[in-house]
Design a protein around this motif. Structure first.
Motif, PDB file in Angstrom:
ATOM      1  N   SER A 173       0.881  -1.170   0.000  1.00  0.00           N
ATOM      2  CA  SER A 173       0.000   0.000   0.000  1.00  0.00           C
ATOM      3  C   SER A 173       0.914   1.214   0.000  1.00  0.00           C
ATOM      4  N   VAL A 174       0.601   2.190  -0.830  1.00  0.00           N
ATOM      5  CA  VAL A 174       1.422   3.413  -0.833  1.00  0.00           C
ATOM      6  C   VAL A 174       0.691   4.560  -0.133  1.00  0.00           C
ATOM      7  N   GLU A 238      -7.577   4.350   7.632  1.00  0.00           N
ATOM      8  CA  GLU A 238      -8.349   3.940   6.443  1.00  0.00           C
ATOM      9  C   GLU A 238      -7.481   3.092   5.497  1.00  0.00           C
ATOM     10  N   CYS A 239      -6.252   3.561   5.258  1.00  0.00           N
ATOM     11  CA  CYS A 239      -5.363   2.819   4.339  1.00  0.00           C
ATOM     12  C   CYS A 239      -4.947   1.475   4.949  1.00  0.00           C
ATOM     13  N   ARG A 240      -4.744   1.482   6.276  1.00  0.00           N
ATOM     14  CA  ARG A 240      -4.353   0.226   6.922  1.00  0.00           C
ATOM     15  C   ARG A 240      -5.476  -0.805   6.809  1.00  0.00           C
ATOM     16  N   ASP A 241      -6.715  -0.337   7.048  1.00  0.00           N
ATOM     17  CA  ASP A 241      -7.867  -1.253   6.959  1.00  0.00           C
ATOM     18  C   ASP A 241      -8.037  -1.769   5.529  1.00  0.00           C
ATOM     19  N   HIS A 242      -7.845  -0.858   4.571  1.00  0.00           N
ATOM     20  CA  HIS A 242      -7.988  -1.233   3.161  1.00  0.00           C
ATOM     21  C   HIS A 242      -6.973  -2.321   2.812  1.00  0.00           C
ATOM     22  N   LEU A 247      -5.582  -8.139   1.701  1.00  0.00           N
ATOM     23  CA  LEU A 247      -4.891  -9.409   2.001  1.00  0.00           C
ATOM     24  C   LEU A 247      -5.905 -10.504   2.347  1.00  0.00           C
ATOM     25  N   ALA A 248      -6.963 -10.100   3.083  1.00  0.00           N
ATOM     26  CA  ALA A 248      -7.980 -11.094   3.466  1.00  0.00           C
ATOM     27  C   ALA A 248      -8.684 -11.624   2.210  1.00  0.00           C
ATOM     28  N   THR A 273      -3.533   0.488  -2.713  1.00  0.00           N
ATOM     29  CA  THR A 273      -2.964  -0.755  -3.267  1.00  0.00           C
ATOM     30  C   THR A 273      -1.971  -0.554  -4.428  1.00  0.00           C
ATOM     31  N   THR A 274      -0.838  -1.229  -4.345  1.00  0.00           N
ATOM     32  CA  THR A 274       0.002  -1.433  -5.537  1.00  0.00           C
ATOM     33  C   THR A 274       0.332  -2.923  -5.587  1.00  0.00           C
TER      34      THR A 274
END
Ligand code: AMP
Length: 421
Positions: A173-174, A238-242, A247-248, A273-274
């Motif tokens: 994630s960037v 938000e980015c961490r949850d995304h 991954l899930a 995501t990247t």
């Protein structure tokens, strides 16, 4: 150099471009066909945009600090004095087309694919060309990380159909505009401390956009970059949850992956995501495809606030690893003797083609022996014999070149035989 040899050299294909000739092109067609049918199963539709666009489109979209824009664009001024660029990538064109035609108001799924040439003025080497070809897919208006996982799964499905094995999927994630500035500041500080060890280009990047140091191919810079802080420590909630949701979902699809915290990809627009799918045996140019999310591009283009995600796959690189064996084509060669037979032959050729049989007629005066020699050379599957006797009887000869067996019959009889084998 003789005049002839130098004329030949001048007329050769431009460095970094190449011809895709019959014999090889069948693999391209097979790949394109499989890509098309695969993507359409996921609700994608083709969107074809022009090969050149206003230069500002890429400066704004791909990003003013990316290597692609600063070093690799084929830019020219046209006769009207306008700066145009041969597209180095496809995403900005799709976004432009959506905004221009307000495709977002149509209520159809905003899932698009495209296949075609891209242009980058990079140093040509194995697996890296100046005109290369990409299969590109984009999805708009889906924030959920599940769609990122779905397109990664779709890429795997396609690679599976192409017989590509031994790949690895890298994800990262960037971050976004909220959390990336703090990470960039931390990188700037880390890079500043080791500036003297970086190449001149990275010294400049350390100021302008330190994230781009991760793209540098110089080994010393890569070694320095390995000591930099990682983005996972800076992601907002938000980015961490995304990222965890991505991954899930990959786990749901049973797609093995490796988190690579330095996977920032070469273009400026990525958010969250990247990912890349790499092939370990391709040497330095090992990325088969790469992509990610770009949630701000449409808004930055003055369009609606619609997020996007997608990937681009390099056709040359995938074909270098694919196990594609397109079926050999079956062709009927028409051997006629004399002018009357030629006329009837033309009618017969039309009849067979209309009914789905590939039929080749060469307009040369040949005897029967020469016809068979030629058919052999062309690796024809069958020869249709139209001579004087055949004209009289309305029954024509058909030779199966693989078995050597010869039979005769009316055009309808022969058609049944041709279609059955
Ligand atoms: P990118 O747009 O840089 O993310 O590239 C996406 C994919 O296109 C890469 O993973 C490669 O497979 C392919 N690609 C990019 N640049 C080139 C090039 N110069 N020559 C051949 N393939 C390329």
């Amino acid at each position: 150099m003789s005049e002839d040899a130098s004329a030949k050299k001048e007329l050769a294909a431009v460095r970094g471009t190449r011809d895709i000739l019959p014999g090889e092109v069948e693999k391209w067609q097979a790949l394109e066909g499989l890509a098309r049918t695969t993507f359409e199963l996921y609700g994608f539709r083709e969107l074809r945009a022009p090969v050149f666009e206003p230069t500002e489109l890429f400066e704004k979209g791909t990003g003013a600090t990316s290597d692609v824009v600063t070093k690799e664009m084929y830019t020219f001024i046209d006769k009207g004095g306008r700066s145009l660029t041969l597209r180095p990538e496809y995403t900005p064109s799709v976004v432009r087309a959506i905004v221009e035609h307000r495709l977002d108001l149509e209520g159809t799924p905003m899932r698009y694919y495209y296949m075609g040439p891209m242009f980058r003025y990079d140093k040509p080497q194995k697996g890296r060309y100046r005109q290369f070809h990409q299969v590109d897919i984009e999805v708009f208006g889906e924030k959920d990380a599940a769609v990122d996982a779905e397109i990664i799964e779709m890429a795997h499905t396609l690679l599976g159909k192409l017989g590509v094995t031994g790949t690895e999927t890298l994800v990262n994630s960037v971050g976004c505009r909220a959390c990336r500035p703090a990470y960039s500041a931390a990188l700037r500080e880390a890079a500043g401390k080791r500036k003297s060890e970086l190449c001149a280009d990275c010294q400049r990047k350390a100021e302008a956009n330190p994230l781009r140091i991760f793209d540098c191919k110089v080994e010393a810079c890569q070694a320095v970059a390995r000591s930099f802080p990682i983005i996972q420590d800076f992601l907002c909630a938000e980015c961490r949850d995304h990222f965890s949701a991505l991954l899930a979902c990959l786990d749901v699809f049973k797609i093995p992956y490796r988190v690579d915290p330095r996977l920032v990809r070469g273009l400026d627009y990525y958010t969250k995501t990247t990912f890349e799918i790499v092939f370990s045996h391709l040497g330095a140019q090992n990325a088969l495809l790469g992509g990610g999310r770009y949630d701000d591009m449409m808004k930055d283009f003055g369009g609606p606030d619609i997020c996007g995600t997608g990937f681009a796959m390099g056709i040359e690189r995938v074909l270098a690893t694919a196990a594609l064996d397109p079926p050999k084509r079956k062709m009927l060669y028409l051997a006629y003797l004399g002018d009357e037979a030629k006329k009837v032959g033309l009618e017969l050729a039309r009849y067979f083609r209309t009914n789905g049989v590939e039929c080749l007629v060469e307009y040369k005066d040949r005897g029967m022996k020469a016809h068979f020699g030629r058919a052999n050379k062309l690796q024809a599957s069958w020869v249709l014999i139209v001579g004087e006797n055949e004209l009289k009887s309305g029954r024509f000869g058909l030779k199966d070149m693989a078995t050597g067996r010869q039979s005769e019959g009316t055009p309808a009889d022969l058609l049944t035989r041709l279609l059955s084998g």
